[in-house]
Write an enzyme that holds these catalytic residues in place. Sequence first.
Site, mmCIF file in Angstrom:
data_model
loop_
_atom_site.group_PDB
_atom_site.id
_atom_site.type_symbol
_atom_site.label_atom_id
_atom_site.label_comp_id
_atom_site.label_asym_id
_atom_site.label_seq_id
_atom_site.Cartn_x
_atom_site.Cartn_y
_atom_site.Cartn_z
ATOM 1 N N LYS A 125 0.856 -1.196 0.000
ATOM 2 C CA LYS A 125 0.000 0.000 0.000
ATOM 3 C C LYS A 125 0.891 1.245 0.000
ATOM 4 C CE LYS A 125 -3.431 2.914 0.610
ATOM 5 N NZ LYS A 125 -4.300 3.283 -0.533
ATOM 6 N N CYS A 162 -2.107 9.834 -6.840
ATOM 7 C CA CYS A 162 -3.288 9.588 -6.001
ATOM 8 C C CYS A 162 -4.362 10.627 -6.317
ATOM 9 C CB CYS A 162 -2.956 9.638 -4.515
ATOM 10 S SG CYS A 162 -4.470 9.404 -3.551
HETATM 11 O O1 RRO Z 1 -5.701 5.729 -1.100
HETATM 12 C C1 RRO Z 1 -6.307 6.156 -2.115
HETATM 13 O O2 RRO Z 1 -7.310 6.874 -2.053
HETATM 14 C C2 RRO Z 1 -5.833 5.858 -3.467
HETATM 15 C C3 RRO Z 1 -4.519 6.013 -3.871
HETATM 16 BR BR1 RRO Z 1 -3.150 6.481 -2.713
HETATM 17 C C4 RRO Z 1 -4.169 5.807 -5.226
HETATM 18 O O3 RRO Z 1 -3.036 5.952 -5.660
HETATM 19 N N1 RRO Z 1 -5.173 5.469 -6.082
HETATM 20 C C5 RRO Z 1 -6.441 5.307 -5.673
HETATM 21 O O4 RRO Z 1 -7.314 4.982 -6.498
HETATM 22 N N2 RRO Z 1 -6.762 5.506 -4.364
#
Ligand code: RRO
Length: 309
Positions: free
Chosen positions: A45, A128
Amino acid sequence: MVNFETRIGDLRYKFPVSNASGVWCTREDELIEIAKSGAGAVVFKSMTLEPRQGNPEPRFFAGPNFSINSMGLPNLGVDYYCDVVGKMQHYRKPLVASIAGFSAEDFEELCRKVDKYPFHGIEVNLSCPNLVGKGIFAYDIPHALSIVRTLRGTTNKTLGVKLPPYNERAQVQQMAEGLLEAGIEFVTTMNSVPIGLDIDIESETKVIRPNGGMGGLGGPEILHSALGQVRLFYELTEGKIGIIGVGGVKSAEDVYKFILAGASSIQVGTVLAKRGPALFSEIKRDLTTLLNQKGVNDLQDKIGSVQAL
Ligand code: RRO
């Protein structure tokens, strides 16, 4: 026997399909489940300097053919993942850190930290879509490239960037040229498509709460956008940089399309969330059947080999 081996820098895949960062990889038990599954690598993650709770729930919605998320980077913090990776060496699979900063300085500090631990590679998340009040780093291409150059000077590990979808060839060209110059090993494309929305027609409400109910769109509905991004990067970098394809994969056929488009490795997000890590062995079984039918002995030979009509 089909040879599934591919390689990007120090990432040596015995089977080139893994989880996408964010899915089944936030806690130690999830990471270990991926390591024990048929996945060919474990992607962590996206980690921040400090642990984060993320956005308020509900923040993930799974539709029949898509997902929408506005998780907001919930994670247990870089120190947690550095501790976990030390316990995962014996699985003998590439272990990939995903780092997510809020500034160039954050990215540098994250990179310095993970560099000291036995990750085989670092995926720099510049895409993100869900940080309330913040933009997507990779849409400011000069700034994103300056971050990448700094990180290249910070680590000798296999280094790559995770990018959002681009709408114009010129943007891909600018990014591709800058990444080649910076000397990184791979591009992961693409992250979820920003500003997705679904509406429940019975309640007439949005399906997730944060960020005005809008979030990253993933799943089979975005497959063809992702294939296009992979192919364009492959052509504009002339195969000189490894490409990790991600977006909408649900089957062995989809994996093979990404290989033909130019990906050396493929990640699965939405459909992994739905079906769980048993998915990897099913994809491997089906890909074996497909490649045997086609008479392909070595998957590596097919990377980027799609023909023009
Ligand atoms: O954690 C998120 O909201 C998230 C991330 Br970091 C990302 O890179 N892509 C996404 O769809 N959600």
